[in-house]
Design an enzyme around this catalytic site. Structure first.
Site, PDB file in Angstrom:
ATOM      1  N   ASN A 185     -10.061   1.131   0.877  1.00 11.48           N
ATOM      2  CA  ASN A 185      -8.961   0.910   2.033  1.00 11.48           C
ATOM      3  C   ASN A 185      -9.294   1.138   3.180  1.00 11.48           C
ATOM      4  O   ASN A 185     -10.027   2.313   3.330  1.00 11.48           O
ATOM      5  CB  ASN A 185      -7.783   1.703   1.519  1.00 11.48           C
ATOM      6  CG  ASN A 185      -7.082   1.147   0.612  1.00 11.48           C
ATOM      7  OD1 ASN A 185      -7.508   0.605  -0.523  1.00 11.48           O
ATOM      8  ND2 ASN A 185      -5.761   1.414   0.706  1.00 11.48           N
ATOM      9  N   SER A 230     -12.493   5.745   5.927  1.00  8.47           N
ATOM     10  CA  SER A 230     -12.822   5.390   7.327  1.00  8.47           C
ATOM     11  C   SER A 230     -13.824   6.388   7.939  1.00  8.47           C
ATOM     12  O   SER A 230     -14.738   5.896   8.649  1.00  8.47           O
ATOM     13  CB  SER A 230     -11.609   5.453   8.164  1.00  8.47           C
ATOM     14  OG  SER A 230     -11.103   4.246   8.003  1.00  8.47           O
ATOM     15  N   ASP A 245       2.431   5.230  -5.461  1.00  8.22           N
ATOM     16  CA  ASP A 245       1.741   6.635  -5.415  1.00  8.22           C
ATOM     17  C   ASP A 245       2.746   7.705  -5.609  1.00  8.22           C
ATOM     18  O   ASP A 245       3.469   8.236  -4.746  1.00  8.22           O
ATOM     19  CB  ASP A 245       1.250   6.615  -3.955  1.00  8.22           C
ATOM     20  CG  ASP A 245       0.530   7.874  -3.599  1.00  8.22           C
ATOM     21  OD1 ASP A 245       0.430   8.921  -4.415  1.00  8.22           O
ATOM     22  OD2 ASP A 245       0.204   8.246  -2.416  1.00  8.22           O
ATOM     23  N   HIS A 285      -7.194  10.049   4.626  1.00 10.28           N
ATOM     24  CA  HIS A 285      -6.751   9.158   5.645  1.00 10.28           C
ATOM     25  C   HIS A 285      -6.550   9.779   7.125  1.00 10.28           C
ATOM     26  O   HIS A 285      -6.458  10.794   7.390  1.00 10.28           O
ATOM     27  CB  HIS A 285      -5.063   8.869   5.346  1.00 10.28           C
ATOM     28  CG  HIS A 285      -4.959   8.423   3.985  1.00 10.28           C
ATOM     29  ND1 HIS A 285      -3.897   8.771   2.934  1.00 10.28           N
ATOM     30  CD2 HIS A 285      -5.296   7.191   3.341  1.00 10.28           C
ATOM     31  CE1 HIS A 285      -3.808   7.873   1.950  1.00 10.28           C
ATOM     32  NE2 HIS A 285      -4.784   7.028   2.222  1.00 10.28           N
ATOM     33  N   GLY A 339      -8.741   6.205   2.205  1.00 10.68           N
ATOM     34  CA  GLY A 339      -9.298   7.063   3.234  1.00 10.68           C
ATOM     35  C   GLY A 339     -10.847   7.220   3.584  1.00 10.68           C
ATOM     36  O   GLY A 339     -11.239   8.175   3.706  1.00 10.68           O
ATOM     37  N   GLU A 366      -2.117   6.145  -8.723  1.00  6.13           N
ATOM     38  CA  GLU A 366      -3.149   7.278  -7.982  1.00  6.13           C
ATOM     39  C   GLU A 366      -3.031   8.567  -8.907  1.00  6.13           C
ATOM     40  O   GLU A 366      -1.647   9.058  -9.131  1.00  6.13           O
ATOM     41  CB  GLU A 366      -2.833   7.632  -6.481  1.00  6.13           C
ATOM     42  CG  GLU A 366      -3.726   8.594  -5.707  1.00  6.13           C
ATOM     43  CD  GLU A 366      -3.504   8.722  -4.292  1.00  6.13           C
ATOM     44  OE1 GLU A 366      -3.519   9.858  -3.710  1.00  6.13           O
ATOM     45  OE2 GLU A 366      -3.265   7.594  -3.612  1.00  6.13           O
ATOM     46  N   ASP A 418       0.648  -1.172   0.088  1.00  4.70           N
ATOM     47  CA  ASP A 418      -0.076   0.028   0.038  1.00  4.70           C
ATOM     48  C   ASP A 418       0.770   1.274   0.078  1.00  4.70           C
ATOM     49  O   ASP A 418       1.727   1.284   0.756  1.00  4.70           O
ATOM     50  CB  ASP A 418      -0.946  -0.080   1.096  1.00  4.70           C
ATOM     51  CG  ASP A 418      -1.839   1.043   1.480  1.00  4.70           C
ATOM     52  OD1 ASP A 418      -2.328   1.663   0.338  1.00  4.70           O
ATOM     53  OD2 ASP A 418      -2.270   1.622   2.330  1.00  4.70           O
ATOM     54  N   HIS A 419       0.700   2.402  -0.792  1.00  2.77           N
ATOM     55  CA  HIS A 419       1.574   3.579  -0.948  1.00  2.77           C
ATOM     56  C   HIS A 419       2.821   3.444  -1.147  1.00  2.77           C
ATOM     57  O   HIS A 419       3.426   3.918  -0.424  1.00  2.77           O
ATOM     58  CB  HIS A 419       0.767   4.413   0.164  1.00  2.77           C
ATOM     59  CG  HIS A 419      -0.511   5.149   0.113  1.00  2.77           C
ATOM     60  ND1 HIS A 419      -0.613   5.879  -0.523  1.00  2.77           N
ATOM     61  CD2 HIS A 419      -1.655   4.602   0.571  1.00  2.77           C
ATOM     62  CE1 HIS A 419      -1.841   6.372  -0.519  1.00  2.77           C
ATOM     63  NE2 HIS A 419      -2.520   5.626   0.136  1.00  2.77           N
TER      64      HIS A 419
END
Length: 288
Positions: free
Chosen positions: A232, A213, A102, A180, A211, A132, A80-81
């Site tokens: 994610n 959440s 990214d 995020h 991001g 991205e 990830d990233h």
């Protein structure tokens, strides 16, 4: 069943559901995420950020990869990233089956050049690549990479088409007002669903939300119906896991992991199960 991200997300793209990419930071979290995904018969992406990789180490990664091979549901292990070409090379060496590059903070031409180089190398050894375009927000210093929410640059649909054509990425993370970390309780973010529709109408590949959440469930659910195929989730499950751990450890007589960690894993799994249902991923392992 271990797959690369391209094969995993292709089924989601064809059937309009999203696969959760759960960021895990220790083996116990990973084990718990495998178990809840198998219980709900849901495909899974185990996402691990470079900072999380440095924490758990290569040996634990090897164990997670073996666990994915044994899983009754399809799984991708996703870097990830990744911020540089060299980091993606590390992902290849460690056995990841999917990688994100990214370079979204770079000028457009540099983002294209870096991503193209990663795609050429990763595809040669069977890894899928997520790119991205646009910038994802960052709400606090513990959050993953991003910019201040006030500095978010939304994904431009025309640029997205050019970016995908020139880089050959397998999936694209887009910026439609996510961030995020966790939003303050008095702030309710609002996704630009009209922008998502414009981008999806132009691109055949799976789209990704980072991001997610803090965004309202109804908006996230709608984004899935409109064509998002990977979401994610990091902060939500980590908060559930560590908040319960703080509660359990209030009993200072406890010292054995089997007395401490099971309720923490259960709290995390409750959140993960809600996300799996929200993304319409439950039962979708049958499609593979």
């Amino acid at each position: 069943m271990l797959l690369n991200g391209r094969d995993l997300l292709a089924v989601a793209n064809e059937n309009y559901f999203a696969i959760p990419a759960f960021n895990i930071s220790d083996y116990a979290m990973g084990k718990g995420i495998f178990e809840i995904s198998e219980r709900l018969h849901a495909p899974l992406i185990v996402a691990i950020h470079p900072d999380e990789v440095s924490h758990i180490g290569g040996d634990a990664l090897a164990a997670l990869i073996q666990r994915a091979h044994r899983s009754s549901v399809p799984v991708a292990i996703h870097w990830d990233h990744g911020g540089t070409y060299e980091q993606v090379l590390e992902a290849i060496q460690l056995g990841f089956t999917s990688a994100m590059i990214d370079a979204s903070m770079e000028p457009f031409e540099d983002n294209v050049a870096i991503t193209r180089k990663v795609v050429d190398t990763a595809h040669a050894v069977g890894l899928s690549v997520e790119g991205e375009l646009g910038t994802i927000g960052k709400l606090d210093e513990q959050a993953e990479d991003g910019v201040l929410v006030s500095q978010i640059a939304f994904t431009d649909p025309a640029e997205a088409v050019e970016y995908v054509e020139r880089t050959g990425v397998d999936s694209l993370a887009i910026a439609i007002r996510t961030a995020h970390g966790l939003y303050p309780k008095h702030v309710t973010p609002q996704l630009k669903l009209d922008l998502l529709q414009q981008i999806k109408a132009l691109l055949p590949i799976p789209l990704v939300l980072h991001g997610g959440s803090g965004n309202p469930d109804d908006e996230i659910g709608q984004s899935v119906k409109l064509g998002v195929n990977k979401i994610n989730i990091s902060s939500d499950i980590k908060v559930a896991y560590h908040d319960k751990m703080r509660e359990v450890l209030a009993d200072t007589s406890l010292r054995e992991p089997n007395s401490i960690q099971p309720p923490c894993i259960a709290a995390m799994q409750e959140v993960a199960a809600q996300k799996i249902q929200l993304f319409d991923a439950a039962g979708k392992a049958d499609l593979y």
